[in-house]
Design a protein around this motif. Sequence first.
Motif, mmCIF file in Angstrom:
data_model
loop_
_atom_site.group_PDB
_atom_site.id
_atom_site.type_symbol
_atom_site.label_atom_id
_atom_site.label_comp_id
_atom_site.label_asym_id
_atom_site.label_seq_id
_atom_site.Cartn_x
_atom_site.Cartn_y
_atom_site.Cartn_z
ATOM 1 N N LYS A 104 -2.011 0.594 -23.725
ATOM 2 C CA LYS A 104 -3.361 0.475 -24.281
ATOM 3 C C LYS A 104 -4.493 0.909 -23.364
ATOM 4 N N MET A 105 -4.172 1.281 -22.139
ATOM 5 C CA MET A 105 -5.219 1.721 -21.211
ATOM 6 C C MET A 105 -5.075 3.218 -20.996
ATOM 7 N N PHE A 106 -6.149 3.962 -21.297
ATOM 8 C CA PHE A 106 -6.063 5.416 -21.262
ATOM 9 C C PHE A 106 -6.993 6.007 -20.196
ATOM 10 N N GLY A 107 -6.453 6.949 -19.425
ATOM 11 C CA GLY A 107 -7.270 7.704 -18.485
ATOM 12 C C GLY A 107 -7.717 6.934 -17.261
ATOM 13 N N GLN A 108 -7.012 5.864 -16.913
ATOM 14 C CA GLN A 108 -7.407 5.044 -15.766
ATOM 15 C C GLN A 108 -6.228 4.879 -14.801
ATOM 16 N N PRO A 109 -5.927 5.905 -14.013
ATOM 17 C CA PRO A 109 -4.758 5.843 -13.120
ATOM 18 C C PRO A 109 -4.832 4.750 -12.061
ATOM 19 N N LEU A 110 -6.033 4.406 -11.608
ATOM 20 C CA LEU A 110 -6.158 3.412 -10.547
ATOM 21 C C LEU A 110 -6.037 1.980 -11.064
ATOM 22 N N VAL A 111 -6.270 1.777 -12.349
ATOM 23 C CA VAL A 111 -6.243 0.426 -12.913
ATOM 24 C C VAL A 111 -4.834 -0.154 -12.909
ATOM 25 N N THR A 112 -3.831 0.694 -12.936
ATOM 26 C CA THR A 112 -2.458 0.193 -12.905
ATOM 27 C C THR A 112 -2.140 -0.537 -11.597
ATOM 28 N N GLU A 113 -2.983 -0.353 -10.579
ATOM 29 C CA GLU A 113 -2.784 -1.081 -9.323
ATOM 30 C C GLU A 113 -2.980 -2.580 -9.507
ATOM 31 N N LEU A 114 -3.574 -2.978 -10.618
ATOM 32 C CA LEU A 114 -3.710 -4.404 -10.914
ATOM 33 C C LEU A 114 -2.337 -5.081 -10.961
ATOM 34 N N ILE A 115 -1.326 -4.327 -11.341
ATOM 35 C CA ILE A 115 0.036 -4.877 -11.405
ATOM 36 C C ILE A 115 0.494 -5.300 -10.016
ATOM 37 N N ASN A 116 0.308 -4.427 -9.027
ATOM 38 C CA ASN A 116 0.697 -4.756 -7.658
ATOM 39 C C ASN A 116 -0.172 -5.858 -7.066
ATOM 40 N N ILE A 117 -1.450 -5.814 -7.360
ATOM 41 C CA ILE A 117 -2.391 -6.814 -6.840
ATOM 42 C C ILE A 117 -2.029 -8.209 -7.331
ATOM 43 N N LEU A 118 -1.782 -8.338 -8.629
ATOM 44 C CA LEU A 118 -1.460 -9.646 -9.203
ATOM 45 C C LEU A 118 -0.037 -10.079 -8.857
ATOM 46 N N SER A 119 0.859 -9.122 -8.700
ATOM 47 C CA SER A 119 2.229 -9.451 -8.291
ATOM 48 C C SER A 119 2.234 -10.078 -6.903
ATOM 49 N N ALA A 120 1.454 -9.510 -5.996
ATOM 50 C CA ALA A 120 1.380 -10.045 -4.630
ATOM 51 C C ALA A 120 0.789 -11.443 -4.628
ATOM 52 N N HIS A 121 -0.230 -11.645 -5.458
ATOM 53 C CA HIS A 121 -0.854 -12.978 -5.552
ATOM 54 C C HIS A 121 0.125 -13.988 -6.135
ATOM 55 N N LYS A 122 0.876 -13.569 -7.151
ATOM 56 C CA LYS A 122 1.850 -14.460 -7.780
ATOM 57 C C LYS A 122 2.964 -14.841 -6.805
ATOM 58 N N GLU A 123 3.437 -13.872 -6.040
ATOM 59 C CA GLU A 123 4.545 -14.118 -5.111
ATOM 60 C C GLU A 123 4.201 -15.231 -4.127
ATOM 61 N N ALA A 124 2.945 -15.283 -3.714
ATOM 62 C CA ALA A 124 2.533 -16.293 -2.733
ATOM 63 C C ALA A 124 2.340 -17.674 -3.350
ATOM 64 N N LEU A 125 2.322 -17.767 -4.674
ATOM 65 C CA LEU A 125 2.132 -19.063 -5.330
ATOM 66 C C LEU A 125 3.288 -20.008 -5.047
ATOM 67 N N HIS A 126 4.495 -19.461 -4.948
ATOM 68 C CA HIS A 126 5.689 -20.294 -4.830
ATOM 69 C C HIS A 126 6.472 -20.000 -3.551
ATOM 70 N N HIS A 127 5.744 -19.543 -2.531
ATOM 71 C CA HIS A 127 6.401 -19.170 -1.282
ATOM 72 C C HIS A 127 5.731 -19.915 -0.136
ATOM 73 N N ASP A 128 6.449 -20.850 0.458
ATOM 74 C CA ASP A 128 5.859 -21.724 1.475
ATOM 75 C C ASP A 128 5.324 -20.963 2.678
ATOM 76 N N THR A 129 6.003 -19.898 3.065
ATOM 77 C CA THR A 129 5.582 -19.170 4.266
ATOM 78 C C THR A 129 4.607 -18.031 3.964
ATOM 79 N N LYS A 130 4.349 -17.786 2.687
ATOM 80 C CA LYS A 130 3.427 -16.712 2.299
ATOM 81 C C LYS A 130 2.298 -17.236 1.412
ATOM 82 N N ARG A 131 1.826 -18.436 1.695
ATOM 83 C CA ARG A 131 0.777 -19.034 0.884
ATOM 84 C C ARG A 131 -0.463 -18.145 0.845
ATOM 85 N N ASN A 132 -1.121 -18.110 -0.325
ATOM 86 C CA ASN A 132 -2.389 -17.396 -0.421
ATOM 87 C C ASN A 132 -3.396 -18.038 0.528
ATOM 88 N N LYS A 133 -4.094 -17.225 1.274
ATOM 89 C CA LYS A 133 -5.060 -17.743 2.246
ATOM 90 C C LYS A 133 -6.475 -17.815 1.684
#
Length: 346
Positions: A72-101
Motif C-alpha cells: 500500500k505504500m508507493f514510491g517511498q523506498p526509504l520508508v521501508t526502513e521503518l521495518i528495521n527500525i521497529l524490529s530493533a526496538h521490538k527485539e530490545a523489549l524482551h532482551h535483558d542485555t539489550k534493553r532500550n535505553k
Amino acid sequence: MSNNNTHICFTSNIYYVSTEPISIIAGSSILIGTFFGWDAIKSNTICHFTECCDKKYVPYDIDKLKELLSQKMFGQPLVTELINILSAHKEALHHDTKRNKKALVISLHGWSGVGKNYATSMIADSLFIKGMESKFVKMFMGKKDFDCTKIHETQMKLIHDVKMIVKDCPTSLIIFDEIHEMCPTILDAIKPMLDHHHAVDGIDFRDSIFVFISNIGGKEISSKLLELYNEGLKRNEVDFQNFEPIIRRTAYSTGGFEKSATIAQNLIDHYIPFLPLEQQHVETCALAEFRAHGIYHPTEEMMVDALSVITYGPTEDQPIFANNGCKRFTKQIPYVIQKHKVKSDL
C-alpha cells in the motif's frame, strides 16, 4: 425463650452457610493468584472484556507492517526502513542485555499527500489489534491541541496525558501530527520522556514510541531529490544521509520544532523523508483507490478524470513531482465512480 434460641441458631447457620462459598472463592483466588500469577488471572478475566497491554492486544506484528508497506505504500523506498527500525526496538523489549535505553522517536517529513499519515496508521495497525482505535495509541493534532495560548497549562496537560498513556502500557504509541502548525516550545515539555532516563516520575518511557509528522522539509526534500537525479542517482538509490541534514536544519527553524530540545539534543532517532511522488506513483495510488471501491478495471476516461486534480512541479518547466500527492483521491475517486455510473445508466 425457645423461639429466641431457635432464631439465633437459624441465623448463625445462615451466616455460616452463606459465607462459606465466599471464603472458598476468596481462598481459591488467592491460591490461583499465587500459583499462576496476577497476569494469568487478568488475561483470563478482565482482558476478555477490555483491551489490555499484552501480546493478545499488542502483538507488535512486524511481518504485518512489512506486508502493508509493500502492498500500500508507493514510491517511498526509504520508508521501508521503518521495518528495521521497529524490529530493533521490538527485539530490545524482551532482551535483558539489550534493553532500550530511550524511547524510540521517529520524525516523518514531506509534502502533503505522500503517505506520512498512511504509514503511521500502518504502524498502529501492526503493533495493536485495534490499530488507531487502541487506547494505547494517542494522536495529538498541531494547532488544535497546541496553540500559543496558555502555554504552561497546555504543557502541564500534555505531560499528564502522556504519562497516563505510558503508565497504562509501556509500549504505547504517541503521535504528534501537523508539527508545522504547533506552537514552539510545547514539545520541550516532554523532553525528559524522550531522553536517556530509566524513569520519569516513576514511569518508564524507554519502550514507548513517539512519532512526529509534519510537512516541514517537503520543499527541501524535493530540491535535493532533483539534485540527486541530476547527479545520476535513481529514486531507489537515495539514502537517509542525503536528506537528514537539510531536514534537521529546516525543522529547527520551523513550527513546533523551532529551537526545540528534541532536535538540539539529538532526541529524534530517525528522520524519515517522504519523497515527492511522480506520475507513475499517483497513477498507482488512483488504481488502488479504485480497487478499494470495487472497481478493478477503471476505464481510461475514469483514470483521466481521477488524475485531473493532480498538478505537477516544482515549476511548469519541470513538471516532475505531483504537488498534492495522493490525498485528493480520497474524495475524487468516489466522485468519478458516481459520475461514470450515472453516465452508463443514461
